[in-house]
Design a protein around this motif. Sequence first.
Motif, mmCIF file in Angstrom:
data_model
loop_
_atom_site.group_PDB
_atom_site.id
_atom_site.type_symbol
_atom_site.label_atom_id
_atom_site.label_comp_id
_atom_site.label_asym_id
_atom_site.label_seq_id
_atom_site.Cartn_x
_atom_site.Cartn_y
_atom_site.Cartn_z
ATOM 1 N N GLN A 12 73.133 56.924 35.963
ATOM 2 C CA GLN A 12 72.062 56.319 36.706
ATOM 3 C C GLN A 12 71.210 57.297 37.446
ATOM 4 O OE1 GLN A 12 75.109 55.761 37.409
ATOM 5 N NE2 GLN A 12 75.166 55.726 39.550
ATOM 6 N N ALA A 13 71.752 58.688 37.285
ATOM 7 C CA ALA A 13 71.180 59.897 37.997
ATOM 8 C C ALA A 13 69.860 60.359 37.242
ATOM 9 C CB ALA A 13 72.157 60.988 38.057
ATOM 10 N N ALA A 14 69.183 60.503 38.176
ATOM 11 C CA ALA A 14 67.624 61.012 37.569
ATOM 12 C C ALA A 14 67.395 62.291 37.942
ATOM 13 C CB ALA A 14 66.312 60.177 38.516
ATOM 14 N N HIS A 70 81.197 84.012 31.528
ATOM 15 C CA HIS A 70 82.121 83.533 30.443
ATOM 16 C C HIS A 70 81.559 82.661 29.345
ATOM 17 C CE1 HIS A 70 85.039 85.187 33.149
ATOM 18 N NE2 HIS A 70 84.665 84.382 34.039
ATOM 19 N N GLY A 71 80.341 82.180 29.386
ATOM 20 C CA GLY A 71 79.675 81.414 28.618
ATOM 21 C C GLY A 71 78.788 82.017 27.640
ATOM 22 N N ARG A 72 78.104 81.314 26.868
ATOM 23 C CA ARG A 72 76.853 81.793 25.944
ATOM 24 C C ARG A 72 75.674 81.405 26.406
ATOM 25 N NH1 ARG A 72 79.066 80.020 20.268
ATOM 26 N NH2 ARG A 72 76.875 79.371 19.977
ATOM 27 N N PRO A 73 74.798 82.248 26.617
ATOM 28 C CA PRO A 73 73.369 81.913 27.005
ATOM 29 C C PRO A 73 72.536 81.094 26.237
ATOM 30 C CG PRO A 73 73.555 84.426 26.382
ATOM 31 C CD PRO A 73 75.014 83.739 26.097
ATOM 32 N N PRO A 74 71.430 80.468 26.866
ATOM 33 C CA PRO A 74 71.046 80.551 28.155
ATOM 34 C C PRO A 74 72.032 79.528 29.173
ATOM 35 C CG PRO A 74 69.576 79.178 27.061
ATOM 36 C CD PRO A 74 70.612 79.732 26.030
ATOM 37 N N THR A 75 72.039 79.764 30.289
ATOM 38 C CA THR A 75 72.555 78.762 31.157
ATOM 39 C C THR A 75 71.413 78.024 31.726
ATOM 40 O OG1 THR A 75 74.421 80.553 31.841
ATOM 41 C CG2 THR A 75 73.783 78.775 33.293
ATOM 42 N N ILE A 76 71.725 76.557 31.677
ATOM 43 C CA ILE A 76 70.810 75.651 32.332
ATOM 44 C C ILE A 76 71.547 75.014 33.574
ATOM 45 C CG2 ILE A 76 69.516 73.607 31.532
ATOM 46 C CD1 ILE A 76 69.893 74.635 28.718
ATOM 47 N N VAL A 77 70.626 75.032 34.444
ATOM 48 C CA VAL A 77 71.272 74.337 35.847
ATOM 49 C C VAL A 77 70.074 73.079 36.006
ATOM 50 C CG1 VAL A 77 71.544 74.759 38.139
ATOM 51 C CG2 VAL A 77 72.038 76.589 36.858
ATOM 52 N N THR A 78 70.616 72.004 36.330
ATOM 53 C CA THR A 78 70.114 70.825 36.551
ATOM 54 C C THR A 78 70.364 70.161 37.743
ATOM 55 O OG1 THR A 78 69.976 70.515 33.914
ATOM 56 C CG2 THR A 78 69.101 68.653 35.370
ATOM 57 N N LEU A 79 69.294 70.051 38.341
ATOM 58 C CA LEU A 79 69.768 69.091 39.608
ATOM 59 C C LEU A 79 69.012 67.509 39.407
ATOM 60 C CD1 LEU A 79 70.158 68.970 42.562
ATOM 61 C CD2 LEU A 79 68.108 69.416 43.154
ATOM 62 N N LEU A 80 70.193 66.852 39.673
ATOM 63 C CA LEU A 80 69.845 65.139 39.526
ATOM 64 C C LEU A 80 70.150 64.632 40.751
ATOM 65 C CD1 LEU A 80 72.127 66.087 36.834
ATOM 66 C CD2 LEU A 80 70.703 64.401 35.974
ATOM 67 N N ALA A 81 69.809 63.344 40.936
ATOM 68 C CA ALA A 81 70.044 62.366 42.144
ATOM 69 C C ALA A 81 70.166 60.877 41.911
ATOM 70 C CB ALA A 81 68.903 62.620 43.109
#
Length: 145
Positions: A12-14, A70-81
């Motif tokens: 249910q996070a947006a 340690h991962g493969r790009p790109p890195t995606i950062v998402t803020l949810l609430a």
Amino acid sequence: MGQLRTSPPPPQAAELQSWTLADAADLRGLRASLSESLTRHGLVQGEELDEVPGLVALVATELASNALRHGRPPTIVTLLASDDCFILDVADHDTTTVPRTGDAGALDSGGRGLQLAESLSLAVGWYATDTTKNIWASFARRRPD
């Protein structure tokens, strides 16, 4: 080394905002923009967020740094609430590895990102999609009563 629980974040996070990082130089901009976004979206019933933006920004930096290293790009950062918490979701494109908490010693220069996330957040978990491995952490949106 411990294994994180496998669990997607609450459905249910947006989504509030998302950032795509190509390298470590993008981390400074992420921290500033994330703190601003948390403050803008964080006021619930007129309450202040106290230390929440700083904690989320610290965990975001650690998890994104791990993903870039340690991962493969790109890195995606998402803020949810959701109604009661903020959720930070950090994805990289290496679906072949399983995230593990490290056994970092006091003098080690790395290996503490997931440990830090576990100690500063309400919960931490991970899940994979067809193209990404995602690590998430949740943080209280309101002050405890």
